[in-house]
Design a protein around this motif. Structure first.
Motif, mmCIF file in Angstrom:
data_model
loop_
_atom_site.group_PDB
_atom_site.id
_atom_site.type_symbol
_atom_site.label_atom_id
_atom_site.label_comp_id
_atom_site.label_asym_id
_atom_site.label_seq_id
_atom_site.Cartn_x
_atom_site.Cartn_y
_atom_site.Cartn_z
ATOM 1 N N TYR A 1 -4.185 2.372 9.643
ATOM 2 C CA TYR A 1 -5.043 3.508 9.323
ATOM 3 C C TYR A 1 -5.258 4.299 10.606
ATOM 4 C CZ TYR A 1 -5.510 1.391 4.808
ATOM 5 O OH TYR A 1 -5.210 0.873 3.566
ATOM 6 N N LEU B 1 -2.688 9.022 -0.097
ATOM 7 C CA LEU B 1 -3.197 7.851 -0.823
ATOM 8 C C LEU B 1 -4.683 7.660 -0.571
ATOM 9 C CD1 LEU B 1 -0.270 5.349 -0.123
ATOM 10 C CD2 LEU B 1 -0.855 6.393 -2.327
ATOM 11 N N HIS B 2 -5.347 7.119 -1.567
ATOM 12 C CA HIS B 2 -6.789 6.876 -1.464
ATOM 13 C C HIS B 2 -7.103 6.012 -0.248
ATOM 14 C CE1 HIS B 2 -10.893 5.894 -2.540
ATOM 15 N NE2 HIS B 2 -10.595 4.602 -2.503
ATOM 16 N N LEU B 3 -8.102 6.417 0.516
ATOM 17 C CA LEU B 3 -8.547 5.640 1.663
ATOM 18 C C LEU B 3 -9.523 4.578 1.193
ATOM 19 C CD1 LEU B 3 -8.469 5.401 4.800
ATOM 20 C CD2 LEU B 3 -10.527 6.832 4.815
ATOM 21 N N PRO B 4 -9.163 3.304 1.290
ATOM 22 C CA PRO B 4 -10.066 2.261 0.816
ATOM 23 C C PRO B 4 -11.348 2.216 1.650
ATOM 24 C CG PRO B 4 -7.855 1.400 1.229
ATOM 25 C CD PRO B 4 -7.914 2.757 1.835
ATOM 26 N N ARG C 1 0.826 -1.220 0.000
ATOM 27 C CA ARG C 1 0.000 0.000 0.000
ATOM 28 C C ARG C 1 0.852 1.258 0.000
ATOM 29 N NH1 ARG C 1 -5.131 -2.208 3.605
ATOM 30 N NH2 ARG C 1 -5.046 -4.283 2.638
ATOM 31 N N SER D 1 2.679 5.266 -3.168
ATOM 32 C CA SER D 1 3.015 6.684 -3.033
ATOM 33 C C SER D 1 4.283 7.047 -3.789
ATOM 34 C CB SER D 1 3.213 7.034 -1.559
ATOM 35 O OG SER D 1 4.409 6.420 -1.067
ATOM 36 N N ARG E 1 -9.475 -2.484 3.893
ATOM 37 C CA ARG E 1 -8.340 -2.062 4.729
ATOM 38 C C ARG E 1 -7.608 -3.211 5.427
ATOM 39 N NH1 ARG E 1 -11.793 2.959 7.323
ATOM 40 N NH2 ARG E 1 -12.330 3.876 5.291
ATOM 41 N N ARG F 1 -6.129 8.253 7.741
ATOM 42 C CA ARG F 1 -5.384 7.967 6.517
ATOM 43 C C ARG F 1 -4.421 6.803 6.795
ATOM 44 N NH1 ARG F 1 -8.751 10.763 4.805
ATOM 45 N NH2 ARG F 1 -8.602 12.622 3.492
#
Length: 394
Positions: free
Chosen positions: A267, A173-176, A119, A123, A181, A238
């Motif tokens: 997270y 980064l996109h938060l799933p 994950r 970035s 997660r 995040r």
């Protein structure tokens, strides 16, 4: 501690550099001594890494890896969680867990670490994962094969902007969705979960034999965090590293900061990473990047992050900085209490035994723990908080 791309002969547990030291350094600068290892069997230097290398070789051959025949080069024993071996000529590095800082069984820990890298690497500021080698005889906790990052240790304060940029990219980064997660930690209330983790570590405070003045500061900060958790607001959630001390970064030739140790990502709240990157207990941990930052330098690091991520979380800077410091202090107490124990025989879960590491590393960690738990250093960090309150306008 970051092992990627280090030159041969890099730090192997040497003591603080020989130069005048500040009061904070003088508070805990005993000469390193051979670890007193009650109940911990002595190991012949290199015996454990030879065993690990043999197990890694067998696992690579069983997996029919194209690099099964590559020479293996062990990097210096610099971290409490992993051995690191270079697959010479491949551009890959094997991360072989010594333990699970997350308290997980071997297979679950490996899956967790793989998810951290997968994950965060999106970035552009963390290595990519190439393969997982499952736990097996000779490689008890398995191994993760990742990109080896070529770069130099961070230099502070000049590399703080690059580190802030790397953290901002990870935080952006996109938060799933919640079901996307796992396996990473994603508590319903990250702040309360952090407090719970701190309270578990705090169970070791009585065994840590702290100065009463230090114990009083820790008790005060625990109460402040309890009160903070009772308030309704929370900062945004995040992906965070949760181990963003400068020694875990390497600076590539193009100036990009790369976060190379990621086994505790989760997270949570981004200001925790900013704190971990700039607290005294972080910036003086790794000898190759060690520095004592001035309050103005700390504030500029936060401002650099804000320029990329926005300033909407400023009210949380000091409260979460205090929480991260409290986590670090209670971890130090935990290490002091648990490290004399013998290593676990089952190669599962958490294990802080000194017996897993070379004597020089144990001496270095003890020196840092003694420093961070000393009254002069605790007082100095408290004084820094007062200055930062003015700089942050909090």
């Amino acid at each position: 501690m970051s092992p990627h791309g280090r030159p041969k002969g890099a730090h192997r547990g040497a003591h603080l550099e020989d130069k005048p030291v500040s009061p904070r350094r003088r508070a805990a600068a005993p000469a390193p001594q051979r670890a007193a290892r009650a109940g911990v069997p002595e190991r012949a230097p290199g015996a454990e890494i030879a065993r690990v290398a043999a197990g890694l070789r067998t696992a690579l051959e069983a997996a029919r890896s194209p690099w099964a025949g590559a020479p293996l080069e062990a990097l210096a024993d610099k971290g409490l969680a992993h051995h690191h071996l270079r697959l010479v000529g491949s551009g890959w590095l094997a991360r072989v867990p010594k333990q699970s800082q997350m308290g997980l069984a071997a297979a679950a820990n490996l899956a967790y670490e793989a998810a951290c890298f997968e994950r965060a690497s999106a970035s552009g500021h963390a290595p990519r994962v190439h393969a997982r080698l499952a736990p097996q005889p000779g490689l008890d906790r398995g191994a993760l094969l990742v990109d080896e990052v070529t770069g130099r240790p961070a230099r502070l304060p000049e590399d703080l902007d690059a580190i802030a940029g790397a953290l901002a990219a990870i935080h952006a980064l996109h938060l799933p969705a919640p079901d996307g997660r796992p396996p990473l930690l994603d508590p319903a209330d990250p702040l309360q979960a952090l407090r719970a983790e701190i309270e578990i570590q705090a169970r070791h405070l009585p065994a840590a034999a702290l100065d009463p003045a230090v114990g009083a500061v820790i008790a005060r900060e625990r109460e402040r965090l309890r009160a903070l958790c009772e308030a309704a607001p929370r900062p945004p959630r995040r992906l965070i590293a949760f181990d963003a001390h400068p020694g875990n970064f390497l600076i590539r030739p193009d100036g990009r900061a790369m976060l190379v140790d990621l086994e505790k990502a989760r997270y949570g709240h981004p200001p925790l990473d900013l704190a971990h990157a700039t607290l005294y207990t972080s910036t003086t941990w790794d000898l190759e990047s060690r520095a004592e930052l001035r309050p103005g330098e700390v504030a500029r690091a936060y401002t650099s992050w804000e320029a990329r991520a926005g300033s909407g979380q400023r009210r949380w800077y000091l409260p979460l900085r205090a929480a991260m410091w409290l986590w670090s202090l209670t971890w130090c107490a935990k290490w002091r209490a648990l490290s004399p124990r013998a290593a676990r025989a089952d190669a599962q879960g958490e294990d802080w035994s000194q017996g897993l590491h070379e004597d020089a590393l144990v001496a270095h960690v003890r020196d840092r723990v003694d420093c961070y738990l000393s009254a002069p250093v605790v007082d100095a960090v408290c004084a820094e908080f007062a200055e930062l309150q003015s700089l942050f306008g909090a």
